[in-house]
Design an enzyme around this catalytic site. Structure first.
Site, PDB file in Angstrom:
ATOM      1  N   GLY A  28      10.371  10.179  -1.776  1.00 23.71           N
ATOM      2  CA  GLY A  28      11.404   9.319  -1.197  1.00 23.71           C
ATOM      3  C   GLY A  28      11.188   9.073   0.281  1.00 23.71           C
ATOM      4  O   GLY A  28      11.778   8.158   0.855  1.00 23.71           O
ATOM      5  N   HIS A  56      15.275  12.295  -7.943  1.00 21.78           N
ATOM      6  CA  HIS A  56      16.389  12.785  -7.125  1.00 21.78           C
ATOM      7  C   HIS A  56      17.478  13.356  -8.033  1.00 21.78           C
ATOM      8  O   HIS A  56      17.930  12.690  -8.971  1.00 21.78           O
ATOM      9  CB  HIS A  56      17.002  11.655  -6.294  1.00 21.78           C
ATOM     10  CG  HIS A  56      16.118  11.144  -5.185  1.00 21.78           C
ATOM     11  ND1 HIS A  56      14.916  11.724  -4.831  1.00 21.78           N
ATOM     12  CD2 HIS A  56      16.289  10.099  -4.331  1.00 21.78           C
ATOM     13  CE1 HIS A  56      14.389  11.053  -3.813  1.00 21.78           C
ATOM     14  NE2 HIS A  56      15.202  10.059  -3.501  1.00 21.78           N
ATOM     15  N   ARG A  64      16.448  17.255   1.413  1.00 23.04           N
ATOM     16  CA  ARG A  64      15.075  17.040   0.920  1.00 23.04           C
ATOM     17  C   ARG A  64      14.569  18.340   0.313  1.00 23.04           C
ATOM     18  O   ARG A  64      14.705  19.405   0.936  1.00 23.04           O
ATOM     19  CB  ARG A  64      14.182  16.615   2.084  1.00 23.04           C
ATOM     20  CG  ARG A  64      12.797  16.182   1.689  1.00 23.04           C
ATOM     21  CD  ARG A  64      12.731  14.829   1.039  1.00 23.04           C
ATOM     22  NE  ARG A  64      13.012  13.737   1.955  1.00 23.04           N
ATOM     23  CZ  ARG A  64      13.335  12.514   1.566  1.00 23.04           C
ATOM     24  NH1 ARG A  64      13.421  12.205   0.280  1.00 23.04           N
ATOM     25  NH2 ARG A  64      13.593  11.555   2.452  1.00 23.04           N
ATOM     26  N   THR A 103       0.801  -1.228   0.000  1.00 17.77           N
ATOM     27  CA  THR A 103       0.000   0.000   0.000  1.00 17.77           C
ATOM     28  C   THR A 103       0.837   1.283   0.000  1.00 17.77           C
ATOM     29  O   THR A 103       0.296   2.369  -0.170  1.00 17.77           O
ATOM     30  CB  THR A 103      -0.921   0.028   1.247  1.00 17.77           C
ATOM     31  OG1 THR A 103      -0.098  -0.232   2.387  1.00 17.77           O
ATOM     32  CG2 THR A 103      -2.025  -1.009   1.161  1.00 17.77           C
ATOM     33  N   ARG A 141      -3.184  -3.074   9.987  1.00 20.26           N
ATOM     34  CA  ARG A 141      -4.269  -2.107   9.740  1.00 20.26           C
ATOM     35  C   ARG A 141      -4.983  -2.416   8.418  1.00 20.26           C
ATOM     36  O   ARG A 141      -6.148  -2.120   8.232  1.00 20.26           O
ATOM     37  CB  ARG A 141      -3.720  -0.668   9.657  1.00 20.26           C
ATOM     38  CG  ARG A 141      -3.138  -0.127  10.922  1.00 20.26           C
ATOM     39  CD  ARG A 141      -2.599   1.291  10.714  1.00 20.26           C
ATOM     40  NE  ARG A 141      -1.406   1.320   9.858  1.00 20.26           N
ATOM     41  CZ  ARG A 141      -0.170   1.088  10.292  1.00 20.26           C
ATOM     42  NH1 ARG A 141       0.039   0.826  11.553  1.00 20.26           N
ATOM     43  NH2 ARG A 141       0.868   1.121   9.457  1.00 20.26           N
ATOM     44  N   CYS A 189      17.698   4.877  -2.890  1.00 23.42           N
ATOM     45  CA  CYS A 189      17.252   5.522  -4.144  1.00 23.42           C
ATOM     46  C   CYS A 189      18.280   6.509  -4.713  1.00 23.42           C
ATOM     47  O   CYS A 189      18.361   6.682  -5.935  1.00 23.42           O
ATOM     48  CB  CYS A 189      15.910   6.202  -3.929  1.00 23.42           C
ATOM     49  SG  CYS A 189      15.744   7.033  -2.350  1.00 23.42           S
TER      50      CYS A 189
HETATM   51  P1  NAP Z   1       5.612   3.964   2.842  1.00 27.68           P
HETATM   52  O1  NAP Z   1       4.944   4.747   1.775  1.00 27.68           O
HETATM   53  O2  NAP Z   1       5.624   4.503   4.220  1.00 27.68           O
HETATM   54  O3  NAP Z   1       4.945   2.482   2.879  1.00 27.68           O
HETATM   55  C1  NAP Z   1       5.201   1.559   3.906  1.00 27.68           C
HETATM   56  C2  NAP Z   1       4.481   0.235   3.649  1.00 27.68           C
HETATM   57  O4  NAP Z   1       4.788  -0.659   4.710  1.00 27.68           O
HETATM   58  C3  NAP Z   1       2.954   0.358   3.612  1.00 27.68           C
HETATM   59  O5  NAP Z   1       2.463  -0.586   2.684  1.00 27.68           O
HETATM   60  C4  NAP Z   1       2.545  -0.066   5.035  1.00 27.68           C
HETATM   61  O6  NAP Z   1       1.254  -0.640   5.099  1.00 27.68           O
HETATM   62  C5  NAP Z   1       3.565  -1.175   5.252  1.00 27.68           C
HETATM   63  N1  NAP Z   1       3.732  -1.499   6.663  1.00 27.68           N
HETATM   64  C6  NAP Z   1       3.847  -0.662   7.734  1.00 27.68           C
HETATM   65  N2  NAP Z   1       3.969  -1.384   8.877  1.00 27.68           N
HETATM   66  C7  NAP Z   1       3.939  -2.711   8.505  1.00 27.68           C
HETATM   67  C8  NAP Z   1       4.021  -3.947   9.203  1.00 27.68           C
HETATM   68  N3  NAP Z   1       4.171  -3.993  10.537  1.00 27.68           N
HETATM   69  N4  NAP Z   1       3.954  -5.089   8.497  1.00 27.68           N
HETATM   70  C9  NAP Z   1       3.823  -5.086   7.147  1.00 27.68           C
HETATM   71  N5  NAP Z   1       3.712  -3.941   6.424  1.00 27.68           N
HETATM   72  C10 NAP Z   1       3.783  -2.775   7.097  1.00 27.68           C
HETATM   73  O7  NAP Z   1       7.150   3.663   2.486  1.00 27.68           O
HETATM   74  P2  NAP Z   1       7.859   3.572   1.032  1.00 27.68           P
HETATM   75  O8  NAP Z   1       8.319   4.898   0.588  1.00 27.68           O
HETATM   76  O9  NAP Z   1       6.989   2.747   0.137  1.00 27.68           O
HETATM   77  O10 NAP Z   1       9.194   2.784   1.405  1.00 27.68           O
HETATM   78  C11 NAP Z   1       9.223   1.388   1.672  1.00 27.68           C
HETATM   79  C12 NAP Z   1      10.684   0.935   1.791  1.00 27.68           C
HETATM   80  O11 NAP Z   1      11.361   1.190   0.558  1.00 27.68           O
HETATM   81  C13 NAP Z   1      11.495   1.670   2.874  1.00 27.68           C
HETATM   82  O12 NAP Z   1      12.436   0.775   3.433  1.00 27.68           O
HETATM   83  C14 NAP Z   1      12.218   2.745   2.089  1.00 27.68           C
HETATM   84  O13 NAP Z   1      13.389   3.164   2.726  1.00 27.68           O
HETATM   85  C15 NAP Z   1      12.515   1.994   0.804  1.00 27.68           C
HETATM   86  N6  NAP Z   1      12.733   2.861  -0.349  1.00 27.68           N
HETATM   87  C16 NAP Z   1      11.866   3.873  -0.639  1.00 27.68           C
HETATM   88  C17 NAP Z   1      12.113   4.688  -1.763  1.00 27.68           C
HETATM   89  C18 NAP Z   1      11.228   5.834  -2.138  1.00 27.68           C
HETATM   90  O14 NAP Z   1      11.636   6.604  -3.050  1.00 27.68           O
HETATM   91  N7  NAP Z   1      10.058   6.012  -1.524  1.00 27.68           N
HETATM   92  C19 NAP Z   1      13.208   4.404  -2.561  1.00 27.68           C
HETATM   93  C20 NAP Z   1      14.047   3.354  -2.246  1.00 27.68           C
HETATM   94  C21 NAP Z   1      13.797   2.579  -1.148  1.00 27.68           C
HETATM   95  P3  NAP Z   1      -0.053   0.142   5.692  1.00 27.68           P
HETATM   96  O15 NAP Z   1      -0.599   0.963   4.548  1.00 27.68           O
HETATM   97  O16 NAP Z   1      -0.968  -0.973   6.059  1.00 27.68           O
HETATM   98  O17 NAP Z   1       0.396   0.978   6.852  1.00 27.68           O
END
Ligand code: NAP
Length: 374
Positions: A186, A248, A241, A12, A39, A155
């Site tokens: 990010g 980026h 940021r 999600t 959730r 990233c």
């Molecule tokens: P995000 O938007 O905050 O999404 C987090 C996800 O994790 C949501 O699906 C959330 O589900 C789920 N989650 C939270 N608590 C959980 C639990 N206890 N068990 C299972 N799922 C859970 O974060 P994001 O930006 O997608 O980043 C995810 C990862 O990728 C991070 O490690 C980040 O550092 C890495 N990353 C991100 C980027 C970027 O550009 N965004 C780039 C490279 C790497 P709910 O909706 O149910 O809360």
């Protein structure tokens, strides 16, 4: 060819949504399982997710039920390939559980990137490091039913190493100074509060500078049997940021071991096509034709104009000029949730498929699953 069933853990979030966008019409993979936090479990994906991308959420995905985030709780058959997009603390707890029951976990998180036996891979840069999979302990345990974890970098590190790899190969890198301007996506969703970022720059992203510095060393390092010897170069990163939605931008100054002319550097970037040799010209659906694109424009690259080059998978470089401090300086831009996250993981999975490393996986039975994850 029959498509392989795959799952998305953290489906999600910002990266999870990109996975859905990139995989919903993928010729090799079919989304069969979605999970997020407690959730979201039990809701339909359409109810659980605040869809933020500019393409519609596919109807069949919206109707799927979000599964519990542990292997033993699934109401549908657990796929052997799990793409993971979780925060590091959660990934540290959950990813090994999926590897232990036999899944290939293809992760975006930093939790295991620097583990000695876990490949940290950008296919164009260091696909040979995938050999580390054989060293992973959850594979040797559990009667051979274990899977493995493969990670992609931070990233900002991804776009940067694509531009650095051809320079390291041809001239060697002695030292590097990089200053980033990183998009708000990010930070995940809902991410940085609008009052903090609108009309502003935040000169701090927790752990980001350390991650960039160490990951660049491992990515450009050499596989030495059961581990990687990091690149012997000094890397200094400043991470900021900025109020940009996606993409980026990074300003780089570099000192090379061997002197290079502007023409030689431009040629190194334009001739860089390593996957052509690695997969012997086989087509990888997510690989860009030109991984590093140089733009001659005096004011390029720019996030709004250049982030979707190569379908969001290219690293765009521009403004190559002499540096008064080191040898050369230039600007790099890449899409943080496509090349920097979900697209990178999908490309890793495509390479694993071609190497036959997705073929012999089998998930433990429900009873065995509970036992191995207890
Ligand atoms: P995000 O938007 O905050 O999404 C987090 C996800 O994790 C949501 O699906 C959330 O589900 C789920 N989650 C939270 N608590 C959980 C639990 N206890 N068990 C299972 N799922 C859970 O974060 P994001 O930006 O997608 O980043 C995810 C990862 O990728 C991070 O490690 C980040 O550092 C890495 N990353 C991100 C980027 C970027 O550009 N965004 C780039 C490279 C790497 P709910 O909706 O149910 O809360």
């Amino acid at each position: 060819m029959e498509r392989r069933r795959v799952g998305i853990l953290g489906a999600t979030g910002m990266v999870g949504q990109r996975f859905i966008q990139l995989l919903s019409n993928h010729p090799w993979f079919e989304i069969a399982w979605l999970a997020a936090s407690d959730r979201s479990a039990g809701k339909t994906y359409g109810e659980a997710c605040k869809w933020k991308l500019d393409t519609p959420l596919p109807k069949h995905i919206a109707a799927m039920t979000v599964q519990p985030n542990v292997p033993e709780g699934s109401t549908v058959e657990l796929p052997t390939i799990i793409f993971a997009a979780l925060d590091a603390d959660i990934a540290r707890e959950l990813e090994p559980k999926f590897a232990a029951v036999g899944c290939a976990v293809i992760s975006n998180s930093s939790a295991f990137r620097m583990s000695k036996d876990v490949p940290l891979v950008v296919p164009e840069v260091n696909a040979d490091h995938l050999a580390l999979i054989a060293e992973q302990s959850w594979r040797k345990e559990n009667g051979g039913k274990g899977g493995y974890i493969v990670t992609n970098p931070n990233c900002s590190a991804i776009g940067l190493v694509l531009a650095l790899k051809p320079l390291e190969e041809k001239f060697g890198i002695e030292s590097l100074f990089v200053s980033t301007m990183q998009a708000v996506s990010g930070a995940g969703y809902p991410g940085v509060p609008s009052l903090d970022i609108l009309g502003n720059v935040v000169p701090f992203i927790k752990n980001e500078e350390e991650k960039m510095q160490e990951e660049v060393g491992k990515l450009l390092g050499k596989l030495a049997g059961d581990h990687v010897d990091a690149l012997d170069a000094k890397v200094s990163a400043h991470c900021n940021r900025v109020p940009v939605e996606d993409g980026h931008t990074e300003c780089v100054s570099i000192k090379l071991k061997k002197k290079a002319t502007r023409e030689e550097i431009l040629a190194a970037w334009s001739e860089f096509a390593p996957l052509r040799h690695f997969v012997q010209d086989k087509h990888l659906p997510t690989a860009p034709d030109q991984p590093v694109e140089y733009d001659e424009g005096v004011d390029r690259p720019q996030p709004r104009l250049d982030r979707m080059r190569g379908n969001g998978m290219a690293s765009t470089v521009g403004r190559l000029r002499e540096c008064t401090l080191l040898d050369w300086k230039f600007v790099v831009l890449s899409h943080n949730t496509i090349r920097g996250a979900a697209g990178a993981a999908v490309l890793n999975a495509e390479v694993l498929a071609l190497l036959g490393k997705l073929d012999k996986l089998s998930v433990a039975s429900v009873a065995d699953r509970a036992a191995v994850t207890a």
